[in-house]
Design a protein around this motif. Structure first.
Motif, PDB file in Angstrom:
ATOM      1  N   ASN A   1      78.017  18.133  21.893  1.00 14.85           N
ATOM      2  CA  ASN A   1      76.778  17.279  21.587  1.00 14.85           C
ATOM      3  C   ASN A   1      76.824  15.988  22.615  1.00 14.85           C
ATOM      4  O   ASN A   1      75.826  15.736  23.430  1.00 14.85           O
ATOM      5  CB  ASN A   1      76.135  16.591  20.912  1.00 14.85           C
ATOM      6  N   SER A   2      77.864  15.697  22.438  1.00 11.36           N
ATOM      7  CA  SER A   2      77.963  14.653  23.458  1.00 11.36           C
ATOM      8  C   SER A   2      77.702  14.371  25.392  1.00 11.36           C
ATOM      9  O   SER A   2      77.351  14.161  25.824  1.00 11.36           O
ATOM     10  CB  SER A   2      79.678  13.472  23.602  1.00 11.36           C
TER      11      SER A   2
ATOM     12  N   GLU B   1      74.317  15.265  25.964  1.00 12.87           N
ATOM     13  CA  GLU B   1      73.702  14.268  26.627  1.00 12.87           C
ATOM     14  C   GLU B   1      73.968  13.514  27.672  1.00 12.87           C
ATOM     15  O   GLU B   1      72.920  12.891  28.033  1.00 12.87           O
ATOM     16  CB  GLU B   1      73.774  13.423  25.280  1.00 12.87           C
TER      17      GLU B   1
END
Length: 134
Positions: A36-37, A40
């Motif tokens: 997810n990081s 992003e």
């Protein structure tokens, strides 16, 4: 004689499997957070590239401020991701033994000893290395 009950192999295997399942779940959660990081960060990089294209197409202070904010946000996210990856590394289960300092034995008393006194050599003639001045 010590008659302490030992766990049966089946119970020990079940305990190890449950421990393994817990670790697998924790790893899956950590991997999801890292993914997810990364997504992003990629999204912000695309936004930054678009903002830079717009900046050179049309000059605006708002775009400059937006680019600065995006760069700071990307830096923070990359730092957090690096910290999470460093924390994710498995530490060794057994701590390393601390090194002991070597113990030196004193020299034997029967060895001859002599005192040598080294006097400074006068390096220049101007007197700056005069022993009386030092």
């Amino acid at each position: 004689m010590d008659t302490a009950p030992y766990p049966t192999p089946a119970a020990e295997i079940a305990a190890l499997r449950s421990l393994l399942a817990e670790r697998d779940a924790a790893l899956a959660e950590r991997d999801a957070l890292l993914l997810n990081s990364r997504l992003e960060i990629e999204k912000l990089k695309v936004q930054l590239a678009r903002a830079r294209r717009e900046q050179y197409g049309q000059s605006s202070e708002r775009l400059t401020a937006e680019i600065g904010q995006l760069e700071m946000l990307i830096g923070d996210l990359e730092e957090n991701q690096a910290q999470a990856a460093a924390a994710a590394k498995v530490a060794p289960t057994t701590p390393a033994k601390p090194r002991q300092q070597p113990v030196r034995k004193p020299l034997p008393a029967h060895l001859p000893r002599e005192t040598v006194l080294h006097e400074p050599v006068l390096a220049c003639r101007c007197g700056c290395t005069d022993p009386a001045r030092l």
